[in-house]
Design a protein around this motif. Structure first.
Motif, PDB file in Angstrom:
ATOM      1  N   TYR A 156     -57.186 -15.271  -2.033  1.00 21.86           N
ATOM      2  CA  TYR A 156     -57.847 -15.127  -0.986  1.00 21.86           C
ATOM      3  C   TYR A 156     -59.197 -13.867  -1.236  1.00 21.86           C
ATOM      4  N   LYS A 157     -58.950 -13.296  -2.409  1.00 19.51           N
ATOM      5  CA  LYS A 157     -60.013 -12.484  -2.907  1.00 19.51           C
ATOM      6  C   LYS A 157     -61.341 -13.053  -3.381  1.00 19.51           C
ATOM      7  N   ASN A 158     -62.220 -12.494  -3.862  1.00 17.70           N
ATOM      8  CA  ASN A 158     -63.381 -13.241  -4.169  1.00 17.70           C
ATOM      9  C   ASN A 158     -63.174 -13.484  -5.773  1.00 17.70           C
ATOM     10  N   VAL A 159     -64.207 -14.211  -6.347  1.00 16.52           N
ATOM     11  CA  VAL A 159     -64.058 -14.882  -7.644  1.00 16.52           C
ATOM     12  C   VAL A 159     -63.967 -13.996  -8.617  1.00 16.52           C
ATOM     13  N   THR A 160     -64.947 -12.887  -8.266  1.00 19.66           N
ATOM     14  CA  THR A 160     -65.020 -11.685  -9.491  1.00 19.66           C
ATOM     15  C   THR A 160     -63.591 -10.799  -9.554  1.00 19.66           C
ATOM     16  N   GLU A 161     -63.107 -10.793  -8.195  1.00 17.80           N
ATOM     17  CA  GLU A 161     -61.573 -10.263  -8.232  1.00 17.80           C
ATOM     18  C   GLU A 161     -60.501 -10.926  -9.017  1.00 17.80           C
ATOM     19  N   TRP A 162     -60.753 -12.178  -9.038  1.00 12.62           N
ATOM     20  CA  TRP A 162     -59.799 -13.353  -9.735  1.00 12.62           C
ATOM     21  C   TRP A 162     -59.916 -12.676 -11.266  1.00 12.62           C
ATOM     22  N   PHE A 163     -61.048 -12.949 -11.842  1.00  8.83           N
ATOM     23  CA  PHE A 163     -61.276 -12.634 -13.151  1.00  8.83           C
ATOM     24  C   PHE A 163     -60.910 -10.882 -13.355  1.00  8.83           C
ATOM     25  N   ALA A 164     -61.279 -10.270 -12.595  1.00 10.54           N
ATOM     26  CA  ALA A 164     -60.681  -8.953 -12.953  1.00 10.54           C
ATOM     27  C   ALA A 164     -59.118  -8.739 -12.926  1.00 10.54           C
ATOM     28  N   TYR A 165     -58.555  -9.706 -12.133  1.00  9.29           N
ATOM     29  CA  TYR A 165     -57.038  -9.584 -11.994  1.00  9.29           C
ATOM     30  C   TYR A 165     -56.714 -10.117 -13.441  1.00  9.29           C
ATOM     31  N   LEU A 166     -57.321 -11.154 -13.974  1.00  8.20           N
ATOM     32  CA  LEU A 166     -56.679 -11.980 -15.122  1.00  8.20           C
ATOM     33  C   LEU A 166     -56.917 -10.943 -16.331  1.00  8.20           C
ATOM     34  N   ASN A 167     -58.320 -10.275 -16.411  1.00  6.73           N
ATOM     35  CA  ASN A 167     -58.573  -9.240 -17.353  1.00  6.73           C
ATOM     36  C   ASN A 167     -57.675  -8.268 -17.549  1.00  6.73           C
ATOM     37  N   ASN A 168     -57.170  -7.924 -16.347  1.00  2.62           N
ATOM     38  CA  ASN A 168     -56.256  -6.560 -16.400  1.00  2.62           C
ATOM     39  C   ASN A 168     -54.782  -6.910 -17.197  1.00  2.62           C
ATOM     40  N   LEU A 169     -54.704  -8.594 -16.876  1.00  2.00           N
ATOM     41  CA  LEU A 169     -53.228  -8.834 -17.325  1.00  2.00           C
ATOM     42  C   LEU A 169     -53.387  -8.990 -19.078  1.00  2.00           C
ATOM     43  N   VAL A 170     -54.405  -9.791 -19.393  1.00  2.32           N
ATOM     44  CA  VAL A 170     -54.464 -10.060 -20.767  1.00  2.32           C
ATOM     45  C   VAL A 170     -55.762  -9.830 -21.578  1.00  2.32           C
TER      46      VAL A 170
END
Length: 245
Positions: free
Chosen positions: A147-161
């Motif tokens: 439910y967040k925006n696209v930039t936040e999707w990629f920020a989340y994944l970037n924090n993971l790996v």
């Protein structure tokens, strides 16, 4: 093994997007053949659309269509419905595959889950195994991210790996494609302030304008979605191979 799962996932991405484009290509071909058929000389066949067979309860009756009018009917259907359905499907496919990818990564290393979240006792008692509980927690977290925006999707994944750097243009175009899908589904295809906000610099329409995804837009968006997914997957596969070597 994580590497094998990621490689299988990459093949799934390519297969599903290839099938989506094949559907578009073959349907385009069907439209072309139908228009050619309608233009044949002395083509006086009678064509009746049997609306009464499935909508008689709302008063719809059968409609006779002039063969010569078919090309305009096809063009209208293609521009106003076909491209819209294609766009909705390919953006939904991207979201599904993107979050499936994150799920694979978290299930491989559950410690990546947010440690700030709480879990109620009811959720624990509803499951029969640790694995089932873990899957439930991952699904809950990813549903919040969706439910967040696209930039936040990629920020989340970037924090993971850690991710390769995506250009602002790539992420803006992705955000606009998703915003278009949302408007087509939830606002009858009419752009509003939510569309403009989500699309940012890539917004193509002003408030009140009809969203248009015809022409090359669906093809260009298809290419963008595949490119972003593969650009995301390949470095992580490479990193996983090094770690397992």
């Amino acid at each position: 093994m994580l590497v094998d799962k990621l490689k299988q996932y990459k093949e799934k991405v390519l297969t599903e997007f290839r099938e989506a484009m094949e559907f578009k290509a073959f349907t385009d071909l069907a439209y072309l053949f139908a228009k050619k058929f309608a233009g044949l000389p002395e083509n006086n066949r009678r064509l009746v659309l049997g609306h009464s067979q499935y909508a008689s309860e709302v008063g719809m009756i059968d409609q006779e269509v002039n063969i010569n009018d078919l090309p305009s009917h096809f063009d209208n259907a293609k521009k106003n419905y076909f491209f819209s359905l294609i766009h909705q499907q390919q953006v939904a496919l991207f979201e599904h595959l993107f979050f499936d990818f994150i799920k694979i990564l978290i299930l491989d290393r559950p410690e990546r889950l947010s440690k700030k979240k709480q879990i109620d006792y009811g959720a624990i008692f509803e499951v029969s195994s640790k694995e089932e509980l873990l899957t439930k927690l991952v699904d809950r977290e990813l549903n919040e991210i969706k439910y967040k925006n696209v930039t936040e999707w990629f920020a989340y994944l970037n924090n993971l790996v850690g991710l390769p750097e995506f250009t602002k243009e790539e992420l803006d175009k992705l955000a606009e494609a998703k915003a278009c899908r949302d408007i087509l589904v939830h606002n009858a295809g009419v752009a509003n302030q939510i569309y403009i906000l989500k699309s940012g610099d890539a917004a193509r329409f002003d408030e009140g304008q009809k969203i248009d995804v015809s022409g090359d837009y669906t093809k260009d968006t298809w290419s963008l979605l595949v490119k972003i997914l593969i650009k995301t997957i390949d470095p992580i596969i490479e990193k996983a191979e090094k770690n397992s070597g």
